[in-house]
Design a protein around this motif. Structure first.
Motif: not given
Length: 426
Positions: A123, A127, A130
């Motif tokens: 994750h 992130i 993003w």
């Protein structure tokens, strides 16, 4: 709380003890679970929502990531969000600037985290994409590694970067690629758009790195050394290179009283200075042990044993919690595992200590292989292979073959299972 249907039973058990939970969104994950009383279906809530920017955000807001519990019970590393962004993702710009940069351009980056998103490395990878304005691509099955689906998804979605967890992910991907290329008439995935492979959380051995580069020309491998308690600490970008430390990474002495200098021969602890977690959630004793203060500086020490090289790179030995003490000598499980998996007849390996009246602990290995049992290397062949790179006392004294080495869905080794296999207890 956002919860998948598979887990509503577990959530129902603890909800009475969580008075601050105001909203539960349940995801229909195909499990057929009934809607938890008082909960809302996630898709219905999403369709009815009116998006608006959050208010009152602060760099002091908390972020918690739980360790996987590979060597004990899971622990929640409690970070300030600003420190997490800097140490784990390398983001130090003001929030408005980060948001504007991500919203104002479409990055060509498309990343596929192969590990489940419960894994910090996965994750964090998502992130990061993003925040750079990139795209996150997920495999069809997020509960296990399906090599054929991962390779097909890379081709179909134009994935440019893949995140994996060491050899446990890389070897099945290589095997599937070889199977496709060697099977007449089988579709061969086009991986020409794949530029980066990021690995962290487990060993990515030199032979496997070399095989990946051969299989995907132009592929750049980024092997990351770090943890939930430290963020990124060192990176290796060449097949046989040692790790180059981040600026905030240091090596502490074995007794954790001083900082070592490059070239110091002492086997020390890899540590992180500067922006480190506030501690473990609800566990002051483990917080004091993991986050010591030396000469007024607070460090995070996740437990990795390393040594400085004279050129300023770091030689990684392994996690101290899975160290084997045999005849007064310390043996790092990861070092022996790398030696074993470099043999072409060994697909995966875990190394543990088994009680021994002479040695205290004997080094033993649990192995799996891709071939038929009668074609496995013999014990003596494996010992001879290990002696090429290991001192004699590190060579396993016994070998246990299994159909598959047990690992978590994120690729983390299950040493408790391995100890049970060899009869050493959990």
């Amino acid at each position: 709380v956002i919860v998948g249907g598979h887990f509503v039973g577990t959530l129902a058990e603890v909800l009475p003890d969580l008075p601050d939970v105001r909203l539960v969104l349940q995801v229909d994950d195909g499990s057929g679970a009934d809607l938890l009383p008082g909960a809302h279906w996630y898709e219905d809530a999403l369709a009815a929502a009116t998006p608006r920017p959050p208010e009152g955000l602060s760099p002091d807001d908390r972020y918690i990531v739980y360790t996987g519990g590979t060597t004990g019970m899971p622990k929640g590393a409690l970070w300030r969000q600003a420190d997490f962004l800097a140490s784990c993702l390398g983001v130090t710009a003001p929030a408005d600037e980060v948001v504007a940069r991500a919203a104002g351009r479409r990055s060509p980056l498309a990343t596929l985290p192969c590990a489940p998103l419960m894994h910090g490395a996965a994750h964090w990878n998502a992130i990061s994409a993003w925040m750079a304005g990139g795209t996150i691509v997920l495999p069809a099955d997020t509960t296990r590694l399906d090599p054929a689906d991962v390779l097909a998804t890379i081709e179909r979605e134009g994935v440019s970067s893949v995140q994996i967890v060491g050899d446990a992910f890389a070897r099945p991907l290589l095997a599937e690629l070889e199977r496709a290329r060697s099977t007449p008439g089988a579709p061969v995935p086009d991986l020409s758009g794949l530029r980066f492979l990021v690995s962290g959380g487990a060993i990515l051995s030199a032979p496997v790195k070399a095989a990946l580069v051969d299989a995907v020309p132009g592929l750049r491998i980024i092997d990351v050394l770090g943890s939930s308690e430290t963020g990124r600490q060192a990176v290796s970008q060449k097949v046989d290179a040692q790790f180059s430390p981040e600026r905030s990474s240091v090596v502490l002495s074995a007794d954790r009283t001083r900082v070592l200098s490059p070239g110091d021969p002492e086997l020390g602890w890899l540590a992180q200075a500067g922006r480190v977690p506030l501690g473990y959630l609800g566990d002051p004793d483990k917080t004091r042990a993991t986050f010591p203060t030396i000469d007024g500086v607070r460090y995070a020490v996740a437990g990795d044993r390393v040594r400085w090289a004279a050129d300023g790179t770091i030689e990684f030995f392994g996690r101290d919690s899975v160290t084997i003490n045999t005849g007064g000598e310390k043996v790092f499980a990861e070092e022996v595992e790398q030696a074993l998996t470099s043999h072409p007849g060994v697909e995966d390996a875990l190394v543990v200590g088994r009680p021994d009246p002479r040695w205290g602990q004997a080094v033993v290995a649990v192995l799996s292989g891709g071939g038929e049992p009668d074609r496995r290397p013999t014990d003596e062949e494996l010992r001879a292979h290990c002696r090429r790179t290991l001192a004699g006392y590190k060579v396993p004294k016994a070998f246990f073959w299994v159909d598959a080495v047990e690992r978590s869905p994120s690729g983390k080794p299950d040493y408790a299972w391995a100890r049970r296999v060899v009869g050493a207890g959990a």
